[in-house]
Design a protein around this motif. Sequence first.
Motif, short mmCIF file in Angstrom:
data_model
loop_
_atom_site.label_atom_id
_atom_site.label_comp_id
_atom_site.label_asym_id
_atom_site.label_seq_id
_atom_site.Cartn_x
_atom_site.Cartn_y
_atom_site.Cartn_z
N LEU A 77 0.81 -1.23 0.00
CA LEU A 77 0.00 0.00 0.00
C LEU A 77 0.84 1.28 0.00
O LEU A 77 0.44 2.29 -0.57
CB LEU A 77 -0.94 0.02 1.22
N ILE A 228 -9.54 -6.07 0.97
CA ILE A 228 -9.28 -4.71 0.47
C ILE A 228 -9.54 -4.65 -1.04
O ILE A 228 -10.13 -3.69 -1.55
CB ILE A 228 -7.82 -4.26 0.79
N ARG A 232 -11.88 -1.88 -2.08
CA ARG A 232 -11.15 -0.74 -2.65
C ARG A 232 -10.00 -1.22 -3.54
O ARG A 232 -8.84 -1.13 -3.16
CB ARG A 232 -10.54 0.12 -1.53
N LEU A 235 -6.68 0.81 -4.13
CA LEU A 235 -5.60 0.93 -3.13
C LEU A 235 -4.42 0.03 -3.45
O LEU A 235 -3.27 0.36 -3.16
CB LEU A 235 -6.14 0.57 -1.74
N GLY B 177 -8.73 -6.06 7.75
CA GLY B 177 -8.99 -5.38 6.48
C GLY B 177 -9.87 -4.16 6.70
O GLY B 177 -9.60 -3.07 6.19
N ILE B 181 -8.95 -0.23 6.02
CA ILE B 181 -9.74 0.66 5.15
C ILE B 181 -10.26 1.86 5.94
O ILE B 181 -10.16 3.01 5.48
CB ILE B 181 -10.89 -0.13 4.49
N ILE B 184 -7.39 4.18 6.47
CA ILE B 184 -7.05 4.95 5.27
C ILE B 184 -8.05 6.10 5.09
O ILE B 184 -7.66 7.24 4.80
CB ILE B 184 -7.00 4.03 4.03
#
Lengths: 242, 205
Positions: A77, A228, A232, A235, B177, B181, B184
Amino acid sequence: MSHIHLPDGILPIWLWAMGYLITMVSGALLFRLTHKEDLTKKLPLLGMMAAAMVLGASVEIVPIAYHVNLMVISGILLGPSLTFLAAFVVNVILALFGHGGITVIGLNTLLLSIEGIFGYFFFRLFWKVWKRLIPVAFIATFLALCLSTFSMIGVVSLGVSHYEDLMHQDEGHGVFEFKLFKKHDDHHGQSKESAEANLGRFAGVTLSLGFLGWILEGIMTTLILRYIYRLRPALIKLEQEA
Amino acid sequence: MVHLSYLDYLSTEGKSFLHHLSPGWKILGMLLVLSGIVLLKNLSGLFLLYAVVLGFFFATRLPLRIFPLTLYPLVFTILFLFISDFQIQFVLRVFLKVLSASTGVVLLLATTPYPSIFGVLDRFFPSLLVTALFLTYRSIFILLKVFEETQHALYLRGGFQWRHPKRSLVNLSNAFGHLIIKGIDSSEKMYEAMTLRGFKNKIRY
């Protein structure tokens, strides 16, 4: 498992001082390659990822003395240069909670960075070949952890003669000790052999417990990345490569 | 890690002599303890060092419930003891070094508010590094709150059970996870707020 949980005062001074020196030089080189604007924008993200890693490290899997690092996810990331800074920050904070000594922060940063940076490159490389998230994430994590654990054993092995000193130190030879470098005539023959044997045992225990840890962390990293990727995908920045 | 907020509370609300001492002196004291740990050779010296640090711990009348925090690092040293033959001298030396360092650190964190610690560090280290440390420390509190909420959701979905390792692993990974998220998202909001306040890689403490 892959970083050194040694307290202060166990590793020889030259070894941890070298760790700090290499960390500083590598850090300076990596930041020269990073855009300043990009850095400012990503600092809060770096803070969050480092905090997630600290939280991950606080969840101890007691039977195998293992905790997840989330370093490979961080590498994927954040990218290699920011992962290096994240590794440093994580180690400083962990050291403040006795999770490894303060003097070994430099060495731990290097070892964790190996995990994050190689994890990043393995992941990108295998993605180009397979384009399937689950095997790619698992193998990249497994290999990165394997590499950093072997590096950790390598680092610990560099201080063998110093541990010998600690084991055989007699009382009554003064209160303080300051040896930047070890003298060659301090120990001979038998004691050196027994030190090598002990290092083998340490490596054996570390690798056998570590192997379970690599699998466990490999599975967890894969599942987290899958989560993830589902929510998303941007990302992980795989779309342009797929 | 859940003790972090309690340590933070103690550091700001405590009234002992160490709380009133300047952060610079306390960090210097911690460095002296570290030097002792690195340089002290014999067991009696290490016992003395631990006794001094422990003496400070009890003199500041910190609550006993944080004392187990000083013992926690012993867990991690056990693996390293395999390198010796679990010789009593070696084990005692290692344990005393660990306990002196961890007690010193807990003492520092429980008597010094973290912005003061970062303020001192900012004078000696690159501001980018200290800013990253500060943001991480701040983010731990944000993520701990998200983690608490996630834990409730996790329990409702079966939590972590050794009888169902596969489901437990999936639950735990989804929780992490989710944490990442959420983290972020928070970091993006934090960046916007900091930019509005004129942030340029440096925070003034």
